[in-house]
Enzyme design. Structure first.
Site, PDB file in Angstrom:
ATOM      1  N   LYS A  90       0.714  -1.053  -0.006  1.00 40.79           N
ATOM      2  CA  LYS A  90      -0.156  -0.200   0.183  1.00 40.79           C
ATOM      3  C   LYS A  90       0.986   1.120   0.020  1.00 40.79           C
ATOM      4  O   LYS A  90       0.549   2.236  -0.488  1.00 40.79           O
ATOM      5  CB  LYS A  90      -1.027   0.018   1.119  1.00 40.79           C
ATOM      6  CG  LYS A  90      -2.070  -1.262   1.003  1.00 40.79           C
ATOM      7  CD  LYS A  90      -3.039  -0.771   2.405  1.00 40.79           C
ATOM      8  CE  LYS A  90      -4.072  -2.081   2.164  1.00 40.79           C
ATOM      9  NZ  LYS A  90      -4.831  -1.776   3.363  1.00 40.79           N
ATOM     10  N   ASP A 127      -9.742   2.090   1.884  1.00 40.02           N
ATOM     11  CA  ASP A 127      -9.696   1.750   3.204  1.00 40.02           C
ATOM     12  C   ASP A 127     -10.567   2.700   4.216  1.00 40.02           C
ATOM     13  O   ASP A 127     -11.704   2.421   5.209  1.00 40.02           O
ATOM     14  CB  ASP A 127      -8.430   1.697   4.044  1.00 40.02           C
ATOM     15  CG  ASP A 127      -7.599   0.633   3.832  1.00 40.02           C
ATOM     16  OD1 ASP A 127      -8.127  -0.673   3.621  1.00 40.02           O
ATOM     17  OD2 ASP A 127      -6.515   0.493   3.618  1.00 40.02           O
TER      18      ASP A 127
HETATM   19  P1  NAP Z   1       0.083  -3.543   9.936  1.00 38.47           P
HETATM   20  O1  NAP Z   1       0.285  -2.227   9.164  1.00 38.47           O
HETATM   21  O2  NAP Z   1       1.001  -4.635   9.837  1.00 38.47           O
HETATM   22  O3  NAP Z   1      -0.375  -3.245  11.414  1.00 38.47           O
HETATM   23  C1  NAP Z   1      -0.590  -3.697  12.633  1.00 38.47           C
HETATM   24  C2  NAP Z   1      -1.142  -3.106  13.559  1.00 38.47           C
HETATM   25  O4  NAP Z   1      -1.278  -4.167  14.747  1.00 38.47           O
HETATM   26  C3  NAP Z   1       0.107  -2.222  14.574  1.00 38.47           C
HETATM   27  O5  NAP Z   1      -0.463  -1.191  15.068  1.00 38.47           O
HETATM   28  C4  NAP Z   1       0.725  -3.184  15.425  1.00 38.47           C
HETATM   29  O6  NAP Z   1       1.297  -2.274  16.153  1.00 38.47           O
HETATM   30  C5  NAP Z   1      -0.218  -3.937  16.023  1.00 38.47           C
HETATM   31  N1  NAP Z   1       0.027  -5.159  16.328  1.00 38.47           N
HETATM   32  C6  NAP Z   1       0.628  -6.310  15.836  1.00 38.47           C
HETATM   33  N2  NAP Z   1       0.709  -7.353  16.500  1.00 38.47           N
HETATM   34  C7  NAP Z   1       0.441  -6.965  17.863  1.00 38.47           C
HETATM   35  C8  NAP Z   1       0.298  -7.399  19.214  1.00 38.47           C
HETATM   36  N3  NAP Z   1       0.845  -8.701  19.378  1.00 38.47           N
HETATM   37  N4  NAP Z   1       0.158  -6.724  19.918  1.00 38.47           N
HETATM   38  C9  NAP Z   1      -0.372  -5.574  19.973  1.00 38.47           C
HETATM   39  N5  NAP Z   1      -0.521  -4.696  18.810  1.00 38.47           N
HETATM   40  C10 NAP Z   1      -0.027  -5.480  17.782  1.00 38.47           C
HETATM   41  O7  NAP Z   1      -1.371  -4.404   9.586  1.00 38.47           O
HETATM   42  P2  NAP Z   1      -2.707  -3.584   8.892  1.00 38.47           P
HETATM   43  O8  NAP Z   1      -2.665  -3.697   7.266  1.00 38.47           O
HETATM   44  O9  NAP Z   1      -2.814  -2.254   9.381  1.00 38.47           O
HETATM   45  O10 NAP Z   1      -3.862  -4.432   9.466  1.00 38.47           O
HETATM   46  C11 NAP Z   1      -4.180  -4.452  10.938  1.00 38.47           C
HETATM   47  C12 NAP Z   1      -5.371  -5.362  10.818  1.00 38.47           C
HETATM   48  O11 NAP Z   1      -6.489  -4.922  10.147  1.00 38.47           O
HETATM   49  C13 NAP Z   1      -5.395  -6.793  10.358  1.00 38.47           C
HETATM   50  O12 NAP Z   1      -6.016  -7.379  11.343  1.00 38.47           O
HETATM   51  C14 NAP Z   1      -6.213  -6.680   9.210  1.00 38.47           C
HETATM   52  O13 NAP Z   1      -6.698  -7.957   8.662  1.00 38.47           O
HETATM   53  C15 NAP Z   1      -7.247  -5.702   9.280  1.00 38.47           C
HETATM   54  N6  NAP Z   1      -7.735  -5.021   8.161  1.00 38.47           N
HETATM   55  C16 NAP Z   1      -8.962  -5.196   7.916  1.00 38.47           C
HETATM   56  C17 NAP Z   1      -9.616  -4.538   6.893  1.00 38.47           C
HETATM   57  C18 NAP Z   1     -11.100  -4.857   6.511  1.00 38.47           C
HETATM   58  O14 NAP Z   1     -11.560  -4.461   5.368  1.00 38.47           O
HETATM   59  N7  NAP Z   1     -11.777  -5.426   7.192  1.00 38.47           N
HETATM   60  C19 NAP Z   1      -8.903  -3.809   6.055  1.00 38.47           C
HETATM   61  C20 NAP Z   1      -7.381  -3.665   6.455  1.00 38.47           C
HETATM   62  C21 NAP Z   1      -6.997  -4.123   7.402  1.00 38.47           C
HETATM   63  P3  NAP Z   1       3.070  -2.024  16.140  1.00 38.47           P
HETATM   64  O15 NAP Z   1       2.828  -0.552  15.469  1.00 38.47           O
HETATM   65  O16 NAP Z   1       3.438  -1.731  17.700  1.00 38.47           O
HETATM   66  O17 NAP Z   1       3.748  -2.926  15.708  1.00 38.47           O
END
Ligand code: NAP
Length: 315
Positions: A90, A127
Site C-alpha cells: 500500500k 480503506d
Molecule cells: P499492519 O500495518 O501490519 O499494522 C499492524 C498493527 O497491529 C500495528 O498497529 C501493530 O502495532 C499492531 N500489532 C500487531 N501485533 C500486535 C500485538 N501482538 N500486540 C499489539 N499490537 C499488535 O497491518 P494492517 O494492514 O494495518 O492490518 C491490521 C489489521 O486490520 C489486520 O487484522 C487486518 O486484517 C485488518 N484489516 C482489515 C480490513 C477490512 O477491510 N476489514 C482492511 C485492512 C486491514 P505496532 O505498530 O506496535 O507493531
C-alpha cells in the site's frame, strides 16, 4: 469461470498471452499481495463482474515488494482495468503512481490502482471510505458525531482510519498503539484537524493513550466507537484486546478482523451490552468503492455481499 491458477506471478505477467491462452474471461482486475493466496477479493469481485455482464475476471497476483513497479507498469499494456494492493504494497503503490487522488494522499497509502485510458496509473484508497460506510451501515451513525478510539493507530489500516476520522472532523480521537511512538507521530500529523473550537469539557479532542488499563479506563468513559485495527484476536491464543470490565453498554465495538468472525474483543463487548461489528462490512464496502473506480458505474452490492458470505461459509 475459473482461472487456470489461483495465484499468478510477475513471471506470468511477462508471458501473459501464453499463460492465459485458455483462461476465460480474460483477467483484467487483480489484487497484488505478498502473501496473497488467502485474499477474499476474487470471491467479492467475480460475482460483481458476472452480475454486471463485464467480460473480465479478478485474479490474485503474488508480487514481491521489489517486483512491484515492474508488475504494476505492465497492467495497462496487458489490458487490465486496475488492481487492489494489500500487504505490503500500500505504501509502495503511493510512490509508483502517475497521479494520486487527494484522499489517498492524505491517508498516506494506495490500495486501488486504476489504469487510465492513456496508460497512466491513478491511485485511490478505499480503506477510509469503506470504514465510514461500514460504521454508518452497522451503527446508523456518522463518524463525525462520534468520539473514536483507534487501537493500532500506528499500523497501515489504523493510520488510514485515523486520518479519515480527522478528515470527517469526528468529535474526538484517541490513538493507541503497542509502539506508542507511532501513535504520537500520527497525532502530530493530525493536530491541524483538531484546532477548531468544538468544546468537549476537560478532555482533549486529540490524544494518545498508552496501552495500559488505568489510562484506557479513563479515556473510555469519553469514547463512543472503539476500533481494533491490530491483528490481536486473529489467533485463538491471542490475549484480550481490552480488559472485559472496560467495555460499556454505550460503546460501539468495531473489529477490523473478519477471520474469525467473532473475536474475543467482540464477544466481550457484546457480553457487556455494547453494539458490535466485525471487519466484513468494511471489506465489502472497500470492494464496492474499488469496483466503482474501475468501472465508473454502481457496484452490485448484493452480489458482492453474497459472494463474500459464500466464501466465508465455505472456509
Ligand atoms: P499492519 O500495518 O501490519 O499494522 C499492524 C498493527 O497491529 C500495528 O498497529 C501493530 O502495532 C499492531 N500489532 C500487531 N501485533 C500486535 C500485538 N501482538 N500486540 C499489539 N499490537 C499488535 O497491518 P494492517 O494492514 O494495518 O492490518 C491490521 C489489521 O486490520 C489486520 O487484522 C487486518 O486484517 C485488518 N484489516 C482489515 C480490513 C477490512 O477491510 N476489514 C482492511 C485492512 C486491514 P505496532 O505498530 O506496535 O507493531
Amino acid at each position: 469461470m475459473e482461472p487456470s491458477k489461483s495465484v499468478y506471478t510477475l513471471a506470468d505477467l511477462k508471458n501473459w498471452d501464453a499463460v492465459i491462452r485458455d483462461v476465460s474471461p480474460r483477467p483484467r482486475v487483480a489484487v497484488f499481495g505478498d502473501p496473497v493466496e488467502h485474499s477474499l477479493s476474487p470471491q467479492l469481485h467475480n460475482p460483481a463482474l458476472q452480475a454486471c455482464g463485464i467480460d473480465a475476471q479478478y485474479i490474485r497476483l503474488q508480487i514481491r515488494p521489489e517486483e512491484f513497479d515492474e508488475a504494476v507498469r505492465l497492467l495497462p499494456k496487458l489490458g487490465f482495468y486496475g488492481t487492489n494492493c494489500t500487504i505490503p504494497h500500500k505504501f509502495l503503490a503511493l510512490e509508483a503512481m502517475d497521479r494520486v487522488d487527494d484522499l489517498a494522499r492524505k491517508l498516506g497509502a494506495v490500495n486501488t490502482v486504476v489504469c487510465d485510458d492513456d496508460g497512466s496509473l491513478v491511485g485511490f484508497n478505499s480503506d477510509g471510505p469503506g470504514f465510514l460506510r461500514a460504521v454508518r451501515e452497522e451503527f446508523m451513525v456518522d463518524v463525525s458525531d462520534l468520539r473514536v478510539m483507534i487501537i493500532g493507530a500506528g499500523g497501515g489500516a489504523g493510520r488510514a482510519v485515523a486520518v479519515q476520522c480527522a478528515v470527517e472532523n469526528c468529535e474526538r480521537l484517541v490513538l493507541v498503539n503497542r509502539t506508542t511512538d507511532k501513535a504520537e507521530a500520527v497525532a502530530r500529523e493530525l493536530e491541524p484537524y483538531f484546532q477548531d473550537t468544538r468544546v468537549l469539557g476537560p478532555v482533549k479532542r486529540l490524544a494518545v493513550c498508552p496501552w495500559e488499563t488505568e489510562a484506557l479506563h479513563e479515556e473510555l468513559n469519553d469514547i463512543d466507537l472503539i476500533v481494533n485495527a491490530t491483528s490481536v484476536g486473529m489467533k485463538r491464543t491471542d490475549p484480550d484486546l481490552l480488559p472485559h470490565h472496560l467495555l460499556q453498554p454505550h460503546h460501539f465495538a468495531f473489529d477490523m478482523i473478519y477471520s474469525p468472525l467473532e473475536t474475543r474483543f467482540l464477544k466481550s463487548a457484546e457480553d457487556r451490552g455494547a453494539r458490535t461489528t466485525n471487519g466484513l462490512p468494511m471489506l465489502l464496502w472497500q470492494g464496492v468503492f474499488s469496483f466503482e473506480w474501475w468501472f465508473n458505474r454502481d457496484a452490485p452490492v448484493d452480489a458482492m455481499r453474497k459472494g463474500l458470505m459464500d466464501a466465508i461459509a465455505s472456509r
